[in-house]
Write an enzyme that holds these catalytic residues in place. Structure first.
Site, PDB file in Angstrom:
ATOM      1  N   ARG A  62       0.851  -1.191   0.000  1.00 25.64           N
ATOM      2  CA  ARG A  62       0.000   0.000   0.000  1.00 25.64           C
ATOM      3  C   ARG A  62       0.890   1.245   0.000  1.00 25.64           C
ATOM      4  NH1 ARG A  62      -4.909  -1.018  -1.940  1.00 25.64           N
ATOM      5  NH2 ARG A  62      -5.889  -2.779  -0.892  1.00 25.64           N
ATOM      6  N   ALA A  74     -10.291  -7.593  -1.582  1.00 26.28           N
ATOM      7  CA  ALA A  74     -11.199  -6.444  -1.585  1.00 26.28           C
ATOM      8  C   ALA A  74     -10.970  -5.614  -2.831  1.00 26.28           C
ATOM      9  CB  ALA A  74     -10.972  -5.586  -0.338  1.00 26.28           C
ATOM     10  N   GLU A  91     -14.043  -9.506  -7.103  1.00 23.27           N
ATOM     11  CA  GLU A  91     -12.777  -9.233  -6.441  1.00 23.27           C
ATOM     12  C   GLU A  91     -12.147 -10.511  -5.877  1.00 23.27           C
ATOM     13  OE1 GLU A  91     -10.942  -6.644  -6.550  1.00 23.27           O
ATOM     14  OE2 GLU A  91     -12.380  -5.245  -7.423  1.00 23.27           O
ATOM     15  N   GLU A 143      -1.237  -5.609  -7.450  1.00 18.84           N
ATOM     16  CA  GLU A 143      -1.956  -6.890  -7.360  1.00 18.84           C
ATOM     17  C   GLU A 143      -1.144  -8.051  -7.931  1.00 18.84           C
ATOM     18  OE1 GLU A 143      -5.807  -6.377  -9.090  1.00 18.84           O
ATOM     19  OE2 GLU A 143      -6.586  -5.360  -7.316  1.00 18.84           O
TER      20      GLU A 143
END
Length: 195
Positions: A62, A74, A91, A143
């Site tokens: 993040r 998520a 997701e 991702e």
């Protein structure tokens, strides 16, 4: 109840996920103040619980906190016309190559109401199976590095309470799942109740 009248609403910045706005608000007593906040598209999160009572957790980088965090699968509510539970299913498949036959609404959370209107809807997904190899989503950017870990529910609770899981949706999802299990799943709501 006291009212807080919004006298003006000015958008300062917009991107695909959020906008930054300033509202001019009349406070009780008549003083007018500016309040800045994020208007967010909204999100969904999934507690995928397998038959061995393990939760699917991911490790994801993040940029805002410059760390790799423990999180639930998520993502954003960013497909027009898609129901919230369908967004959660999408997701789950995209991030960890899983599908679920059973879906329940676990919790609805304003993640940071002091600075954002973001609301995440957390779903409990059970009766888990893998997405066939040929149907898997190609992950990119942060991702692409997602790591799936199956963690026993009791261990996940310990991680949440010890500060190892700091993502708000992750902490709430883990603790809500443990409480729901302790209540024999009777407090769960139908997935379609999410708004």
């Amino acid at each position: 109840m006291t009212t807080y009248d919004v006298r003006s609403h000015t958008e300062r910045l917009r991107n695909r996920v959020f906008s930054v706005v300033t509202d001019e608000i009349e406070m009780p007593g008549g003083e007018v103040v500016d309040r800045d906040y994020l208007v967010h598209v909204g999100a969904v999160g999934v507690v995928a619980l397998d038959a061995d009572e393990r939760i699917a957790l991911v490790r994801q980088y993040r940029p805002a906190v410059r760390q790799v965090l423990w999180e639930l699968p998520a993502g954003l509510i960013d497909v027009p016309g898609e129901s919230l539970v369908d967004a959660a299913a999408r997701e789950l498949a995209e991030e960890v190559d899983l599908v679920a036959a059973r879906w329940d609404l676990l919790a609805e959370v304003h993640t940071t109401p002091g600075c954002s209107n973001e609301k995440i809807r957390l779903f409990l997904a059970r009766e888990i199976a893998s997405v066939p190899q040929e149907d898997r989503h190609e992950r990119t950017h942060e991702e692409a590095e997602l790591e799936l870990h199956w963690v026993a529910l009791d261990e996940a609770v310990t991680m949440a309470l010890s500060g190892e899981i700091t993502n708000a949706a992750g902490v709430i999802g883990v603790l809500a799942t443990a409480q729901s299990k302790a209540r024999d799943w009777k407090n769960l709501r139908p997935a379609a109740d999410a708004v």
